[in-house]
Design a protein around this motif. Structure first.
Motif, PDB file in Angstrom:
ATOM      1  N   VAL A  75      44.621  82.243 -35.775  1.00 13.48           N
ATOM      2  CA  VAL A  75      45.261  82.707 -37.067  1.00 13.48           C
ATOM      3  C   VAL A  75      44.544  83.198 -38.114  1.00 13.48           C
ATOM      4  O   VAL A  75      43.195  83.083 -38.080  1.00 13.48           O
ATOM      5  CB  VAL A  75      46.075  81.311 -37.542  1.00 13.48           C
ATOM      6  CG1 VAL A  75      47.114  80.786 -36.490  1.00 13.48           C
ATOM      7  CG2 VAL A  75      45.142  80.333 -38.203  1.00 13.48           C
ATOM      8  N   PRO A  76      45.145  84.373 -38.726  1.00 19.90           N
ATOM      9  CA  PRO A  76      44.434  85.048 -39.859  1.00 19.90           C
ATOM     10  C   PRO A  76      44.401  84.184 -40.977  1.00 19.90           C
ATOM     11  O   PRO A  76      44.769  83.285 -41.307  1.00 19.90           O
ATOM     12  CB  PRO A  76      45.241  86.411 -39.838  1.00 19.90           C
ATOM     13  CG  PRO A  76      46.717  85.675 -39.594  1.00 19.90           C
ATOM     14  CD  PRO A  76      46.482  84.879 -38.720  1.00 19.90           C
ATOM     15  N   GLY A  77      43.393  85.072 -41.914  1.00 18.98           N
ATOM     16  CA  GLY A  77      43.261  84.458 -43.253  1.00 18.98           C
ATOM     17  C   GLY A  77      44.743  84.418 -44.200  1.00 18.98           C
ATOM     18  O   GLY A  77      44.574  84.070 -45.370  1.00 18.98           O
ATOM     19  N   THR A  78      45.610  84.752 -43.847  1.00 16.16           N
ATOM     20  CA  THR A  78      47.080  84.677 -44.648  1.00 16.16           C
ATOM     21  C   THR A  78      47.360  83.337 -44.320  1.00 16.16           C
ATOM     22  O   THR A  78      48.391  82.732 -45.293  1.00 16.16           O
ATOM     23  CB  THR A  78      48.102  85.914 -43.917  1.00 16.16           C
ATOM     24  OG1 THR A  78      48.201  85.489 -42.859  1.00 16.16           O
ATOM     25  CG2 THR A  78      47.847  87.029 -44.548  1.00 16.16           C
ATOM     26  N   ALA A  79      47.082  82.381 -43.460  1.00 18.67           N
ATOM     27  CA  ALA A  79      47.587  81.103 -43.376  1.00 18.67           C
ATOM     28  C   ALA A  79      46.510  80.139 -44.394  1.00 18.67           C
ATOM     29  O   ALA A  79      45.272  80.654 -44.766  1.00 18.67           O
ATOM     30  CB  ALA A  79      47.249  80.483 -41.894  1.00 18.67           C
ATOM     31  N   LEU A 148      37.285  76.654 -49.535  1.00 22.76           N
ATOM     32  CA  LEU A 148      37.130  78.117 -49.091  1.00 22.76           C
ATOM     33  C   LEU A 148      38.574  78.716 -49.477  1.00 22.76           C
ATOM     34  O   LEU A 148      39.627  77.981 -49.461  1.00 22.76           O
ATOM     35  CB  LEU A 148      36.875  78.235 -47.661  1.00 22.76           C
ATOM     36  CG  LEU A 148      35.460  77.970 -47.134  1.00 22.76           C
ATOM     37  CD1 LEU A 148      35.596  77.871 -45.622  1.00 22.76           C
ATOM     38  CD2 LEU A 148      34.561  78.990 -47.650  1.00 22.76           C
ATOM     39  N   THR A 149      38.570  80.026 -49.739  1.00 19.44           N
ATOM     40  CA  THR A 149      39.979  80.547 -49.935  1.00 19.44           C
ATOM     41  C   THR A 149      40.351  80.719 -48.583  1.00 19.44           C
ATOM     42  O   THR A 149      39.621  80.895 -47.597  1.00 19.44           O
ATOM     43  CB  THR A 149      39.672  82.032 -50.476  1.00 19.44           C
ATOM     44  OG1 THR A 149      38.975  82.820 -49.845  1.00 19.44           O
ATOM     45  CG2 THR A 149      39.191  81.793 -51.951  1.00 19.44           C
ATOM     46  N   ASP A 150      41.652  81.063 -48.394  1.00 19.81           N
ATOM     47  CA  ASP A 150      42.195  81.286 -46.912  1.00 19.81           C
ATOM     48  C   ASP A 150      41.569  82.264 -46.274  1.00 19.81           C
ATOM     49  O   ASP A 150      41.163  82.025 -45.051  1.00 19.81           O
ATOM     50  CB  ASP A 150      43.787  81.577 -47.156  1.00 19.81           C
ATOM     51  CG  ASP A 150      44.423  80.468 -47.898  1.00 19.81           C
ATOM     52  OD1 ASP A 150      43.851  79.411 -47.904  1.00 19.81           O
ATOM     53  OD2 ASP A 150      45.462  80.561 -48.572  1.00 19.81           O
ATOM     54  N   ALA A 151      41.319  83.419 -46.841  1.00 21.74           N
ATOM     55  CA  ALA A 151      40.612  84.738 -46.222  1.00 21.74           C
ATOM     56  C   ALA A 151      39.137  84.155 -45.753  1.00 21.74           C
ATOM     57  O   ALA A 151      38.600  84.666 -45.013  1.00 21.74           O
ATOM     58  CB  ALA A 151      40.676  85.815 -47.340  1.00 21.74           C
ATOM     59  N   ALA A 152      38.374  83.791 -46.869  1.00 23.53           N
ATOM     60  CA  ALA A 152      37.120  83.164 -46.623  1.00 23.53           C
ATOM     61  C   ALA A 152      37.067  82.216 -45.274  1.00 23.53           C
ATOM     62  O   ALA A 152      36.179  82.186 -44.656  1.00 23.53           O
ATOM     63  CB  ALA A 152      36.353  82.574 -47.571  1.00 23.53           C
ATOM     64  N   ALA A 153      38.003  81.300 -45.378  1.00 28.35           N
ATOM     65  CA  ALA A 153      38.065  80.512 -44.282  1.00 28.35           C
ATOM     66  C   ALA A 153      38.158  81.173 -42.708  1.00 28.35           C
ATOM     67  O   ALA A 153      37.650  80.505 -41.796  1.00 28.35           O
ATOM     68  CB  ALA A 153      39.135  79.482 -44.328  1.00 28.35           C
ATOM     69  N   ASP A 193      48.718  91.039 -41.064  1.00 33.69           N
ATOM     70  CA  ASP A 193      47.956  89.908 -41.913  1.00 33.69           C
ATOM     71  C   ASP A 193      46.739  90.295 -42.169  1.00 33.69           C
ATOM     72  O   ASP A 193      46.235  89.677 -43.212  1.00 33.69           O
ATOM     73  CB  ASP A 193      48.188  88.650 -40.861  1.00 33.69           C
ATOM     74  CG  ASP A 193      49.646  88.200 -40.582  1.00 33.69           C
ATOM     75  OD1 ASP A 193      50.022  87.459 -41.628  1.00 33.69           O
ATOM     76  OD2 ASP A 193      50.222  88.449 -39.763  1.00 33.69           O
ATOM     77  N   PHE A 194      46.026  90.516 -41.226  1.00 37.96           N
ATOM     78  CA  PHE A 194      44.563  91.169 -41.589  1.00 37.96           C
ATOM     79  C   PHE A 194      44.545  92.167 -42.709  1.00 37.96           C
ATOM     80  O   PHE A 194      43.669  92.152 -43.487  1.00 37.96           O
ATOM     81  CB  PHE A 194      43.719  91.489 -40.553  1.00 37.96           C
ATOM     82  CG  PHE A 194      43.788  90.815 -39.512  1.00 37.96           C
ATOM     83  CD1 PHE A 194      42.512  89.382 -39.628  1.00 37.96           C
ATOM     84  CD2 PHE A 194      43.886  90.637 -38.179  1.00 37.96           C
ATOM     85  CE1 PHE A 194      42.449  88.501 -38.948  1.00 37.96           C
ATOM     86  CE2 PHE A 194      43.825  89.582 -37.511  1.00 37.96           C
ATOM     87  CZ  PHE A 194      43.239  88.663 -37.597  1.00 37.96           C
ATOM     88  N   ARG A 195      45.296  92.960 -42.809  1.00 35.99           N
ATOM     89  CA  ARG A 195      45.185  94.201 -43.885  1.00 35.99           C
ATOM     90  C   ARG A 195      45.794  93.233 -45.247  1.00 35.99           C
ATOM     91  O   ARG A 195      45.177  93.659 -46.214  1.00 35.99           O
ATOM     92  CB  ARG A 195      46.523  95.167 -43.498  1.00 35.99           C
ATOM     93  CG  ARG A 195      46.355  96.055 -42.716  1.00 35.99           C
ATOM     94  CD  ARG A 195      47.469  97.095 -42.232  1.00 35.99           C
ATOM     95  NE  ARG A 195      47.952  97.760 -43.261  1.00 35.99           N
ATOM     96  CZ  ARG A 195      47.317  98.952 -43.756  1.00 35.99           C
ATOM     97  NH1 ARG A 195      46.225  99.275 -43.201  1.00 35.99           N
ATOM     98  NH2 ARG A 195      47.860  99.556 -44.770  1.00 35.99           N
ATOM     99  N   ALA A 196      46.409  92.474 -45.215  1.00 32.79           N
ATOM    100  CA  ALA A 196      46.891  91.471 -46.479  1.00 32.79           C
ATOM    101  C   ALA A 196      45.669  90.724 -46.879  1.00 32.79           C
ATOM    102  O   ALA A 196      45.429  90.478 -48.064  1.00 32.79           O
ATOM    103  CB  ALA A 196      47.893  90.636 -46.225  1.00 32.79           C
ATOM    104  N   SER A 197      44.896  90.106 -45.900  1.00 32.49           N
ATOM    105  CA  SER A 197      43.955  89.099 -46.280  1.00 32.49           C
ATOM    106  C   SER A 197      42.490  89.683 -46.561  1.00 32.49           C
ATOM    107  O   SER A 197      41.829  89.281 -47.241  1.00 32.49           O
ATOM    108  CB  SER A 197      43.703  88.072 -45.195  1.00 32.49           C
ATOM    109  OG  SER A 197      43.489  88.576 -43.974  1.00 32.49           O
ATOM    110  N   MET A 198      42.224  90.796 -45.764  1.00 30.87           N
ATOM    111  CA  MET A 198      41.050  91.593 -45.858  1.00 30.87           C
ATOM    112  C   MET A 198      41.147  92.757 -46.545  1.00 30.87           C
ATOM    113  O   MET A 198      39.940  93.333 -47.170  1.00 30.87           O
ATOM    114  CB  MET A 198      40.430  92.067 -44.555  1.00 30.87           C
ATOM    115  CG  MET A 198      40.359  90.661 -43.642  1.00 30.87           C
ATOM    116  SD  MET A 198      39.531  91.195 -41.826  1.00 30.87           S
ATOM    117  CE  MET A 198      39.246  89.678 -41.265  1.00 30.87           C
TER     118      MET A 198
END
Length: 260
Positions: A75-79, A148-153, A193-198
């Motif tokens: 799952v991506p860093g938006t979770a 950790l933030t969700d994206a860093a996780a 989701d990756f565009r949103a988190s990264m």
């Protein structure tokens, strides 16, 4: 004898593409996903990797030898960070450990990580500890110590997978292999989701440097090769599958330095 390979994340993206490719070459595929799997797998296991008890129960129902195990689900860093680490690291590791007795001699464990692993900021000791977590309570305690933030996780989860896969390779010698694969951006349902988190700019720059993003089948083809006995001497490494992105970035950086 027909080869049997278990693929997690087989309902979409790289996991679905891998399942389809393996089925196309006559492999008996066991698919694991929380969603319905559209490929004609020999057996579908509906499992949510955040449910560690269900992961263990599902593994216990797998009988007979496995020629390979492909850990593709993620799952991506938006979770939330806890979900990212539960799926990408803990659930993946628990399923793998439970299935290792089923792994046949000459078999392989291929785990999909990410080039985002290099963005992890935690020390190796923290990653090592994460790779021993067995419960949600232990995961919560680890996150309390390493917030950790969700994206860093996401970045940390992939760095943990790379490190864990290398250690697994050493453990399995000489009976079987373990390799990780680190894609760059891939045109899957979670690319948004990756565009949103990264950051959309970061993802777009990566695509511009190499001309496009990867297709799921291109990453799946690499995993399929690594699962094959033809890759018998590829072991204990992380293989970037990013279309030359690293080389393009290095060249760009070098060019900028020489023109200053």
């Amino acid at each position: 004898m027909t080869r049997r390979i278990l693929v997690t994340g087989a309902a979409s993206g790289v996991g679905l593409a891998l399942a389809q490719q393996l089925i196309g070459e006559g492999v008996e595929v066991l698919g694991v996903d929380r969603a319905e799997i559209p490929a004609p797998v020999a057996r579908a296991l509906r499992v949510d990797l955040t449910d560690f008890a269900a992961v263990r129960e599902a593994a216990a129902t797998v009988t007979g030898p496995l020629a390979g195990l492909a850990n593709v689900a993620g799952v991506p860093g938006t979770a939330p960070a806890s979900t990212v680490l539960a799926v990408n690291v803990v659930g993946t590791r628990l399923l793998t450990e439970a299935l290792l007795p089923r792994l046949a001699e000459g078999g392989a464990v291929v785990t999909v990580a990410s080039i985002a692993a290099h963005r992890n900021t935690l020390p190796a000791e923290a990653l090592d500890r994460l790779c021993t977590v067995d419960s949600h309570d232990e995961l919560a305690a680890w996150l309390a110590e390493h917030p950790l933030t969700d994206a860093a996780a996401y970045d940390t989860s992939k760095a943990a997978l790379v490190a864990w896969s290398a250690r697994l390779a050493a453990r399995l010698l000489p009976r079987a292999r373990a390799v990780s694969v680190s894609p760059g951006p891939v045109r899957t349902p979670i690319l948004a989701d990756f565009r949103a988190s990264m950051g959309a700019d970061s993802i777009d720059r990566a695509g511009a440097l190499v001309g496009r993003h990867a297709e799921p089948g291109e990453v799946a083809a690499v995993a399929r090769f690594l699962l094959n006995p033809a890759a018998s001497w590829v072991n204990g490494v992380d293989l970037p599958v990013e279309g030359g992105l690293g080389a393009a970035r290095a060249h760009l950086s070098s060019t900028e330095r020489t023109t200053r």
